[in-house]
Design an enzyme around this catalytic site. Structure first.
Site, PDB file in Angstrom:
ATOM      1  N   CYS A   2       0.861  -1.069  -0.011  1.00 23.02           N
ATOM      2  CA  CYS A   2      -0.039  -0.095  -0.155  1.00 23.02           C
ATOM      3  C   CYS A   2       0.845   1.548   0.037  1.00 23.02           C
ATOM      4  O   CYS A   2       1.962   0.983   0.133  1.00 23.02           O
ATOM      5  CB  CYS A   2      -0.979  -0.117   1.409  1.00 23.02           C
ATOM      6  SG  CYS A   2      -1.760  -1.414   1.581  1.00 23.02           S
ATOM      7  N   ARG A  27       1.354   1.204  -5.862  1.00 23.44           N
ATOM      8  CA  ARG A  27       1.342   0.372  -4.806  1.00 23.44           C
ATOM      9  C   ARG A  27       0.161  -0.136  -4.256  1.00 23.44           C
ATOM     10  O   ARG A  27       0.192  -1.278  -3.299  1.00 23.44           O
ATOM     11  CB  ARG A  27       2.295   1.222  -3.521  1.00 23.44           C
ATOM     12  CG  ARG A  27       3.876   1.603  -4.255  1.00 23.44           C
ATOM     13  CD  ARG A  27       4.198   2.286  -2.989  1.00 23.44           C
ATOM     14  NE  ARG A  27       4.611   1.402  -1.842  1.00 23.44           N
ATOM     15  CZ  ARG A  27       5.791   0.909  -1.545  1.00 23.44           C
ATOM     16  NH1 ARG A  27       6.727   1.020  -2.497  1.00 23.44           N
ATOM     17  NH2 ARG A  27       5.932  -0.049  -0.632  1.00 23.44           N
ATOM     18  N   TRP A  74      -3.969  -1.828  -1.225  1.00 20.06           N
ATOM     19  CA  TRP A  74      -3.894  -3.048  -1.595  1.00 20.06           C
ATOM     20  C   TRP A  74      -4.706  -3.977  -0.611  1.00 20.06           C
ATOM     21  O   TRP A  74      -3.818  -4.302   0.248  1.00 20.06           O
ATOM     22  CB  TRP A  74      -2.624  -3.243  -2.067  1.00 20.06           C
ATOM     23  CG  TRP A  74      -2.681  -4.720  -2.922  1.00 20.06           C
ATOM     24  CD1 TRP A  74      -2.903  -4.679  -4.229  1.00 20.06           C
ATOM     25  CD2 TRP A  74      -2.419  -6.068  -2.670  1.00 20.06           C
ATOM     26  NE1 TRP A  74      -2.920  -6.102  -4.569  1.00 20.06           N
ATOM     27  CE2 TRP A  74      -2.408  -6.980  -3.545  1.00 20.06           C
ATOM     28  CE3 TRP A  74      -2.108  -6.482  -1.241  1.00 20.06           C
ATOM     29  CZ2 TRP A  74      -2.531  -8.329  -3.562  1.00 20.06           C
ATOM     30  CZ3 TRP A  74      -1.927  -8.018  -1.110  1.00 20.06           C
ATOM     31  CH2 TRP A  74      -2.019  -8.658  -2.185  1.00 20.06           C
ATOM     32  N   ASN A 100       0.646  -0.121   6.484  1.00 17.96           N
ATOM     33  CA  ASN A 100       1.121  -1.075   5.417  1.00 17.96           C
ATOM     34  C   ASN A 100       1.551  -2.279   6.255  1.00 17.96           C
ATOM     35  O   ASN A 100       1.962  -2.012   6.980  1.00 17.96           O
ATOM     36  CB  ASN A 100       2.098  -0.536   4.535  1.00 17.96           C
ATOM     37  CG  ASN A 100       1.692   0.713   3.671  1.00 17.96           C
ATOM     38  OD1 ASN A 100       0.546   1.042   3.470  1.00 17.96           O
ATOM     39  ND2 ASN A 100       2.760   1.306   3.332  1.00 17.96           N
ATOM     40  N   GLY A 101       1.061  -3.325   5.595  1.00 16.90           N
ATOM     41  CA  GLY A 101       1.529  -4.545   6.210  1.00 16.90           C
ATOM     42  C   GLY A 101       0.620  -5.410   6.596  1.00 16.90           C
ATOM     43  O   GLY A 101      -0.879  -5.308   6.466  1.00 16.90           O
ATOM     44  N   GLU A 494       9.201 -15.328 -18.692  1.00 17.03           N
ATOM     45  CA  GLU A 494       8.946 -14.007 -18.328  1.00 17.03           C
ATOM     46  C   GLU A 494       7.870 -13.188 -19.411  1.00 17.03           C
ATOM     47  O   GLU A 494       7.098 -12.686 -19.008  1.00 17.03           O
ATOM     48  CB  GLU A 494      10.385 -13.201 -18.569  1.00 17.03           C
ATOM     49  CG  GLU A 494      10.265 -11.654 -18.416  1.00 17.03           C
ATOM     50  CD  GLU A 494       9.702 -11.084 -17.165  1.00 17.03           C
ATOM     51  OE1 GLU A 494       9.335  -9.884 -16.894  1.00 17.03           O
ATOM     52  OE2 GLU A 494       9.497 -11.972 -16.103  1.00 17.03           O
ATOM     53  N   LYS A 498       4.411 -11.593 -18.307  1.00 17.87           N
ATOM     54  CA  LYS A 498       3.959 -10.274 -18.408  1.00 17.87           C
ATOM     55  C   LYS A 498       2.786 -10.311 -19.223  1.00 17.87           C
ATOM     56  O   LYS A 498       1.768  -9.486 -18.908  1.00 17.87           O
ATOM     57  CB  LYS A 498       5.055  -9.678 -19.626  1.00 17.87           C
ATOM     58  CG  LYS A 498       6.327  -9.331 -19.167  1.00 17.87           C
ATOM     59  CD  LYS A 498       6.188  -7.887 -18.307  1.00 17.87           C
ATOM     60  CE  LYS A 498       7.169  -7.930 -16.994  1.00 17.87           C
ATOM     61  NZ  LYS A 498       6.962  -9.021 -16.172  1.00 17.87           N
ATOM     62  N   GLU A 501      -0.028 -10.832 -16.358  1.00 19.95           N
ATOM     63  CA  GLU A 501       0.031  -9.758 -15.504  1.00 19.95           C
ATOM     64  C   GLU A 501      -0.838  -8.692 -16.168  1.00 19.95           C
ATOM     65  O   GLU A 501      -1.568  -8.187 -15.189  1.00 19.95           O
ATOM     66  CB  GLU A 501       1.362  -9.341 -15.413  1.00 19.95           C
ATOM     67  CG  GLU A 501       1.928 -10.097 -14.249  1.00 19.95           C
ATOM     68  CD  GLU A 501       3.583  -9.305 -14.168  1.00 19.95           C
ATOM     69  OE1 GLU A 501       4.097  -9.195 -12.943  1.00 19.95           O
ATOM     70  OE2 GLU A 501       4.245  -9.043 -15.054  1.00 19.95           O
ATOM     71  N   HIS A 517       5.605 -33.241 -23.928  1.00 21.73           N
ATOM     72  CA  HIS A 517       5.408 -33.992 -22.626  1.00 21.73           C
ATOM     73  C   HIS A 517       4.197 -33.523 -21.831  1.00 21.73           C
ATOM     74  O   HIS A 517       4.052 -33.750 -20.767  1.00 21.73           O
ATOM     75  CB  HIS A 517       6.878 -34.029 -21.929  1.00 21.73           C
ATOM     76  CG  HIS A 517       7.850 -34.514 -22.304  1.00 21.73           C
ATOM     77  ND1 HIS A 517       8.189 -35.797 -22.396  1.00 21.73           N
ATOM     78  CD2 HIS A 517       8.994 -33.905 -23.004  1.00 21.73           C
ATOM     79  CE1 HIS A 517       9.117 -36.191 -22.823  1.00 21.73           C
ATOM     80  NE2 HIS A 517       9.890 -35.074 -23.427  1.00 21.73           N
ATOM     81  N   LYS A 616       3.166  -3.085  -7.051  1.00 18.10           N
ATOM     82  CA  LYS A 616       4.305  -3.142  -7.261  1.00 18.10           C
ATOM     83  C   LYS A 616       5.178  -3.749  -6.440  1.00 18.10           C
ATOM     84  O   LYS A 616       6.120  -4.677  -6.631  1.00 18.10           O
ATOM     85  CB  LYS A 616       4.873  -1.563  -7.581  1.00 18.10           C
ATOM     86  CG  LYS A 616       6.044  -1.491  -8.116  1.00 18.10           C
ATOM     87  CD  LYS A 616       6.423  -1.992  -9.659  1.00 18.10           C
ATOM     88  CE  LYS A 616       7.805  -2.005 -10.049  1.00 18.10           C
ATOM     89  NZ  LYS A 616       8.004  -2.633 -11.394  1.00 18.10           N
TER      90      LYS A 616
END
Length: 621
Positions: A2, A27, A74, A100-101, A494, A498, A501, A517, A616
């Protein structure tokens, strides 16, 4: 994850706080809220949704006062609603707190306070912490004969409260009876004091403060700060005054602006040539054909004695670490492993005395990575870091490491931090190799090619228009496969990440040969396969895998080396990148995948800079 901003000074706080909050919206953006203090009253406005929703509330009903705190959330405990948005009040209604936390033992504390007559209006752990601070303050004031005293009482109340909690926190606290004070405290979640002239600031990230001050104090775990308009003090967990170290932020406000780009992500993709140059600057020695990484704080003898390297990272940083494993084992011939930081902290892998642990984190605050670092140090191993944010917790706690100097990365989906990490890992592999068996000629050849990478990335960026046209062709598909081998297998991972996300398309990355496989069962006309197949030692093998997909009528998008005419006859669409050494190819092949994901997300109407459910910096477990 946050964002917190606080202000105390002579200016009206509201607009300044909202400006800072907008800079931190990456954030967290589930809800937002603000609390100011004026004429002995708290003025609180909260709203679910983006900061624009809160701004709309403030336009109709401003929050006046020159002291205030605000927060963008968040969600962890409790849904993203108006009631659960921060700030939260204590039982008296006079104390407001942003957080935050995660407070892990909040339910036990809540039960205890409820038994004492406290009532709660939200389902958050944060409101419990606000009530706990308020409870301690009332007790202290009672012990003080009912007198308010000075703000030292508020500091002591915070100190006593946080000693009771289990978990992580970065908090800002104000109280209507203390109109000239703001208190901040942290454990496991970043918190920064911004030092101004006749004003001071509190924030969870320097980007919120950069237009007002570049002088900051990075609070350490368990420290508490008391801010007034003219001064600030920092206290230890034992209430002793601490001499604070003021640091200078190395970037200006312009680095956090989008400029002419429609999104931060696109801006940061295009910044990568400069970012690579920054990562290389001062770190190559052409005379000795090696890398200079003095920040590792290890002698040549100590580095030669290293017989195992472990990387701990999360998300995109884990992908860069996987490339680092390939690089170090290929060039330096040192055994290397890559661990998810979230798993490493709970495992008990055997590690010899000459094992070095590297943690990789853009923010330097990633909770799982920080915990992995502390676990490695607890067991007596050298713990080194690759981080971007100077003054971050990981940067302070490692035994040594390398700064990325990539500048602020605002887009939630990591782009330039990835290529910066890969560049630094290449330098590390070169350094270790030259201390062992690699010849001067080999080292010089690597350096020459590394120094050409920025210009080759500029060439790769010219595929932007083509990437958009390919995106127009495939943006309505709901499943993608990304396939690559050797150094380009992590790029497949990656590329898939992307796309997931920012476009919310299901995508998976695999080694190309693993397709048969299991994943080959997914191949059909509606499932594009993105093959990373530059000219390298496994080119023919990957081309066979392309044939297998085409035989099943699967669309193929290929990333190939300039001059490769064969691939054009087999793939439906081809994006070319310049040639380079095989182990440097990831720095180029990732560029088209970043652009492809970006354009697909834009065409699908997604918010690429603020994808749903993501933030983020992951500062909670």
């Amino acid at each position: 994850m946050c964002g917190i901003v606080g202000y105390i000074g002579k200016k009206q706080a509201q607009d300044l706080l909202i400006e800072g909050l907008r800079r931190l919206e990456y954030r967290g953006y589930d809800s937002a809220g603000i609390c100011t203090l004026a004429d002995g009253d708290l003025h609180i406005r909260k709203k679910a949704g983006r900061i624009d929703a809160l701004a709309g509330v403030l336009k109709k009903s401003p929050a006046i006062g020159s002291l205030g705190i605000c927060h963008t959330r968040w969600a962890t405990h409790g849904a993203p609603t108006d009631y659960n948005a921060h700030p939260h009040l204590d039982q008296s209604g006079k104390l407001a707190l942003v957080h935050n936390g995660v407070i892990e033992n909040y339910q036990a504390i809540k039960n205890r306070l409820t038994a004492k007559g406290h009532t709660f209006t939200s389902s958050t752990d944060t409101e419990v912490l606000a009530h706990l601070v308020g409870e301690h303050l009332e007790r202290l004031r009672g012990d003080n004969g009912g007198k308010n005293g000075d703000a030292a009482l508020l500091v002591e109340a915070v100190r006593r409260a946080v000693k009771e909690v289990i978990g992580t926190y970065g908090i800002g606290v104000v109280h209507s009876d203390y109109p000239n004070a703001m208190v901040g405290a942290r454990r496991g979640s970043p918190l920064i004091v911004g030092v101004g002239r006749g004003e001071n600031f509190l924030a969870s990230d320097v980007t919120a403060l950069i237009t007002h001050t570049r002088e900051v104090v990075y609070l350490k775990d368990n420290e508490i700060a008391l801010l007034t308009g003219d001064d600030f003090q920092v206290f230890s967990p034992d209430a002793e005054s601490v001499e604070a170290q003021i640091s200078q932020v190395e970037f200006g406000a312009g680095a956090t602006e989008k400029g002419d780009y429609p999104h931060y992500m696109l801006k940061e993709i295009y910044e990568q040539p400069q970012v690579i140059q920054n990562a290389l600057r001062g770190r190559v020695d052409t005379d000795t054909a090696t890398a200079k990484l003095g920040g590792l704080n290890l002698t040549a003898e100590e580095l030669r004695a290293v017989d195992r390297v472990i990387f701990a990272a999360c998300g995109t940083a884990w992908h860069s670490a996987l490339i680092g494993e390939y690089l170090i084992e290929e060039l330096a011939r040192v055994p290397c492993e890559v661990e998810y930081a979230s798993e490493f902290r709970y495992r008990n892998p055997p590690m010899g005395g000459n094992t070095v642990v590297f943690v990789i984190s853009q923010s330097g605050e990633t909770a799982d990575t920080l915990a992995a670092l502390r676990e490695a140090k607890r067991k007596g191993h050298k713990a080194l870091g690759i981080v971007n944010v100077v003054g971050s917790t990981i940067a302070r706690e490692v035994d040594g490491g390398v700064y990325m100097h990539a500048g602020p990365e605002i887009g939630v989906a990591a782009t330039k931090s990835f290529t910066s990490q890969v560049t630094i890992l290449t330098l590390l592999a070169l350094h270790l190799a030259r201390l062992r068996h690699m010849s001067t000629m080999q080292g010089a050849a690597i350096i020459r090619e590394l120094e050409m990478i920025p210009s080759k990335i500029e060439q790769a960026l010219t595929c932007d228009g083509l990437a958009r046209r390919i995106a127009e062709k495939y943006h309505k598909k709901e499943d993608f496969l990304f396939l690559g081998r050797q150094f380009n297998f992590p790029i497949a991972l990656e590329g898939a990440l992307k796309l997931k996300e920012i476009s919310y398309i299901h995508a998976e990355g695999y080694p190309s040969a693993e397709m048969k496989h299991g994943p080959i069962a997914l191949i059909d006309e509606d499932t594009p396969s993105v093959f990373i197949c530059p000219k390298d030692s496994v080119y023919e093998k990957v081309m066979s895998n392309v044939e297998e997909v085409k035989a099943r009528k699967g669309p193929v998008i290929a990333l190939a080396t300039e001059g490769d005419t064969e691939i054009a006859h087999k793939a439906d669409d081809v994006i070319y990148v310049p040639p380079t050494l095989e182990f440097l190819q990831p720095l180029l092949t990732v560029i088209p995948l970043q652009l492809l994901a970006y354009h697909i997300a834009v065409l699908r109407g997604c918010d690429v800079d603020k994808p749903r459910n993501l933030a983020k910096s992951v500062t909670v477990e």
